[in-house]
Design a protein around this motif. Structure first.
Motif, PDB file in Angstrom:
ATOM      1  N   VAL A   1      51.442  21.782  -4.802  1.00  0.00           N
ATOM      2  CA  VAL A   1      52.175  20.722  -5.518  1.00  0.00           C
ATOM      3  C   VAL A   1      52.324  19.484  -4.634  1.00  0.00           C
ATOM      4  N   ARG A   2      52.687  19.689  -3.378  1.00  0.00           N
ATOM      5  CA  ARG A   2      52.881  18.529  -2.493  1.00  0.00           C
ATOM      6  C   ARG A   2      51.559  17.785  -2.258  1.00  0.00           C
ATOM      7  N   ARG A   3      50.485  18.543  -2.109  1.00  0.00           N
ATOM      8  CA  ARG A   3      49.177  17.876  -1.943  1.00  0.00           C
ATOM      9  C   ARG A   3      48.825  17.075  -3.191  1.00  0.00           C
ATOM     10  N   GLN A   4      49.068  17.681  -4.341  1.00  0.00           N
ATOM     11  CA  GLN A   4      48.744  16.993  -5.596  1.00  0.00           C
ATOM     12  C   GLN A   4      49.584  15.724  -5.735  1.00  0.00           C
ATOM     13  N   ALA A   5      50.847  15.823  -5.349  1.00  0.00           N
ATOM     14  CA  ALA A   5      51.747  14.684  -5.488  1.00  0.00           C
ATOM     15  C   ALA A   5      51.307  13.512  -4.601  1.00  0.00           C
ATOM     16  N   TRP A   6      50.659  13.819  -3.485  1.00  0.00           N
ATOM     17  CA  TRP A   6      50.258  12.780  -2.539  1.00  0.00           C
ATOM     18  C   TRP A   6      48.778  12.476  -2.608  1.00  0.00           C
ATOM     19  N   ARG A   7      48.089  13.079  -3.578  1.00  0.00           N
ATOM     20  CA  ARG A   7      46.625  12.962  -3.612  1.00  0.00           C
ATOM     21  C   ARG A   7      46.158  11.518  -3.679  1.00  0.00           C
ATOM     22  N   HIS A   8      46.860  10.701  -4.454  1.00  0.00           N
ATOM     23  CA  HIS A   8      46.427   9.305  -4.619  1.00  0.00           C
ATOM     24  C   HIS A   8      47.333   8.329  -3.876  1.00  0.00           C
ATOM     25  N   ARG A   9      48.182   8.870  -3.016  1.00  0.00           N
ATOM     26  CA  ARG A   9      49.082   7.985  -2.261  1.00  0.00           C
ATOM     27  C   ARG A   9      48.565   7.801  -0.848  1.00  0.00           C
TER      28      ARG A   9
ATOM     29  N   LEU B   1      52.192  37.545  -8.015  1.00  0.00           N
ATOM     30  CA  LEU B   1      51.971  36.275  -7.317  1.00  0.00           C
ATOM     31  C   LEU B   1      52.043  35.098  -8.287  1.00  0.00           C
ATOM     32  N   LEU B   2      51.594  35.333  -9.502  1.00  0.00           N
ATOM     33  CA  LEU B   2      51.675  34.275 -10.516  1.00  0.00           C
ATOM     34  C   LEU B   2      53.132  33.987 -10.866  1.00  0.00           C
ATOM     35  N   ARG B   3      53.943  35.025 -10.892  1.00  0.00           N
ATOM     36  CA  ARG B   3      55.382  34.833 -11.126  1.00  0.00           C
ATOM     37  C   ARG B   3      55.955  33.925 -10.037  1.00  0.00           C
ATOM     38  N   ALA B   4      55.582  34.202  -8.794  1.00  0.00           N
ATOM     39  CA  ALA B   4      56.100  33.404  -7.671  1.00  0.00           C
ATOM     40  C   ALA B   4      55.566  31.979  -7.709  1.00  0.00           C
ATOM     41  N   SER B   5      54.285  31.825  -7.970  1.00  0.00           N
ATOM     42  CA  SER B   5      53.699  30.475  -7.954  1.00  0.00           C
ATOM     43  C   SER B   5      54.210  29.644  -9.125  1.00  0.00           C
ATOM     44  N   ARG B   6      54.370  30.273 -10.304  1.00  0.00           N
ATOM     45  CA  ARG B   6      54.936  29.530 -11.445  1.00  0.00           C
ATOM     46  C   ARG B   6      56.366  29.091 -11.134  1.00  0.00           C
ATOM     47  N   HIS B   7      57.095  29.987 -10.526  1.00  0.00           N
ATOM     48  CA  HIS B   7      58.480  29.672 -10.160  1.00  0.00           C
ATOM     49  C   HIS B   7      58.533  28.444  -9.240  1.00  0.00           C
ATOM     50  N   GLN B   8      57.680  28.431  -8.238  1.00  0.00           N
ATOM     51  CA  GLN B   8      57.700  27.328  -7.271  1.00  0.00           C
ATOM     52  C   GLN B   8      57.156  26.039  -7.896  1.00  0.00           C
ATOM     53  N   VAL B   9      56.113  26.146  -8.689  1.00  0.00           N
ATOM     54  CA  VAL B   9      55.582  24.947  -9.358  1.00  0.00           C
ATOM     55  C   VAL B   9      56.646  24.353 -10.281  1.00  0.00           C
ATOM     56  N   ARG B  10      57.364  25.206 -10.988  1.00  0.00           N
ATOM     57  CA  ARG B  10      58.419  24.729 -11.883  1.00  0.00           C
ATOM     58  C   ARG B  10      59.519  24.026 -11.072  1.00  0.00           C
ATOM     59  N   ARG B  11      59.907  24.622  -9.948  1.00  0.00           N
ATOM     60  CA  ARG B  11      60.954  24.016  -9.117  1.00  0.00           C
ATOM     61  C   ARG B  11      60.547  22.629  -8.609  1.00  0.00           C
ATOM     62  N   LEU B  12      59.272  22.489  -8.273  1.00  0.00           N
ATOM     63  CA  LEU B  12      58.805  21.245  -7.653  1.00  0.00           C
ATOM     64  C   LEU B  12      58.140  20.297  -8.649  1.00  0.00           C
ATOM     65  N   SER B  13      58.223  20.613  -9.924  1.00  0.00           N
ATOM     66  CA  SER B  13      57.491  19.818 -10.916  1.00  0.00           C
ATOM     67  C   SER B  13      57.966  18.365 -10.939  1.00  0.00           C
ATOM     68  N   GLY B  14      59.170  18.097 -10.460  1.00  0.00           N
ATOM     69  CA  GLY B  14      59.656  16.725 -10.383  1.00  0.00           C
ATOM     70  C   GLY B  14      58.821  15.844  -9.471  1.00  0.00           C
ATOM     71  N   LEU B  15      58.070  16.479  -8.563  1.00  0.00           N
ATOM     72  CA  LEU B  15      57.187  15.704  -7.683  1.00  0.00           C
ATOM     73  C   LEU B  15      55.941  15.233  -8.417  1.00  0.00           C
ATOM     74  N   LEU B  16      55.713  15.798  -9.610  1.00  0.00           N
ATOM     75  CA  LEU B  16      54.516  15.464 -10.388  1.00  0.00           C
ATOM     76  C   LEU B  16      54.942  14.979 -11.770  1.00  0.00           C
ATOM     77  N   PRO B  17      55.569  13.795 -11.835  1.00  0.00           N
ATOM     78  CA  PRO B  17      56.146  13.357 -13.112  1.00  0.00           C
ATOM     79  C   PRO B  17      55.123  13.161 -14.222  1.00  0.00           C
TER      80      PRO B  17
END
Lengths: 77, 216
Positions: B109-117, B42-58
């Motif tokens: 990741v999406r929640r984190q990206a919008w946390r302060h928006r 599961l960590l392999r999968a979650s790291r993979h997805q976090v890495r893919r979406l990391s652009g949302l968290l500059p």
């Protein structure tokens, strides 16, 4: 009342008018997405009309399908 | 083209999948080892997805991204164990488990990206100028105008808010669900019904070739 200030560009119009029939819920998509991505990984021409319609209309589910496909490609075993 | 009937009956899980199930259902060292292996998966999968979406968290550093992946893997482990009885062997167990890691990480990741928006929830769309310019006479501009009019006149207030937030303001569906106290499933159904109304209205005006549709 709040007004959107964003322009209705071509991308937004395409998303607004996307044909998402036959209907499939996000829960049903999640239930089938593992089988779907394995089938797509084995045969890129594989089609499931309900899944295809849902993935056209739901960005979050479409992203998850893409991510899973990437993951399977990287870890085929 | 290959089409597989999605309602095919369950197949017997492959041997390795059966081992996953029996180990996870048991207790003692074998179960502990299986839990450890499952968390790694599961960590392999979650790291993979976090890495893919990391652009949302500059602004996020490696530690924050790793924390997100670890938390998503932990949440996914709970979900997998809760749903273990629903695994029917339609895919490999590892693929089935991966989807929980990918889901949890994407939502995180999406929640984190919008946390302060601020989550925009417009009720209306700013209409184009009532006096059409030459450019507004183009087919694309006429379509845009017809869509704007259909949004204003064919949708319920709830459908309008959901559609504008998701497709015009580009709020992620999970973030909007949190904001509205709803869930992804319900919002997608609202979106689906709204799209049918819009398509039907546009078809009546000759902007779309579309068969007759009901308007839920």
């Amino acid at each position: 009342m709040t007004e959107s200030r964003r322009a209705l560009d071509a991308e937004a119009i395409a998303a607004l008018l996307a044909d998402t029939d036959p209907y499939l819920s996000c829960d049903d998509c999640f239930a089938r997405i593992d089988q779907y991505v394995e089938a797509r990984a084995a045969d890129p021409a594989y089609e499931d009309p309900a899944m295809a319609a849902h993935l056209r209309g739901c960005g979050a589910c479409a992203d998850e399908a893409e991510s899973l496909l990437d993951l399977l490609a990287q870890h085929p075993d | 083209m290959t089409t597989v009937n999605p309602t095919t009956p369950p197949v017997a899980p492959a041997a390795t999948d059966q081992a996953w199930l029996s180990d996870l259902a048991g207790d003692g060292p074998a179960a502990q080892a299986a839990l450890t292996r499952l968390h790694e998966l599961l960590l392999r999968a979650s790291r993979h997805q976090v890495r893919r979406l990391s652009g949302l968290l500059p602004g996020a550093g490696a530690t924050e991204l790793e924390d997100l992946a670890q938390q998503a893997a932990d949440d996914a482990l709970v979900a997998v164990l809760r749903q273990l009885g629903t695994f029917e062997g339609r895919s490999r167990f590892t693929t089935w488990a991966y989807k929980f890691g990918v889901l949890q990480a994407g939502v995180a990741v999406r929640r984190q990206a919008w946390r302060h928006r601020e989550v925009p929830l417009p009720d209306t769309l700013q209409l184009v100028d009532a006096a059409p310019s030459p450019a507004a006479l183009t087919e694309a501009a006429q379509l845009a105008r017809a869509v704007e009019d259909a949004i204003a006149t064919q949708l319920t207030p709830h459908q309008r808010r959901v559609v504008l937030a998701l497709l015009v303001e580009c709020v992620p569906i999970d973030v909007l669900a949190d904001r509205l106290g709803s869930n992804r499933n319900a919002l997608y159904k609202t979106l689906h019904d709204a799209r049918r109304r819009l398509r039907s209205a546009l078809a009546e005006l000759g902007h779309l070739d579309d068969p007759d549709r009901s308007t839920p």
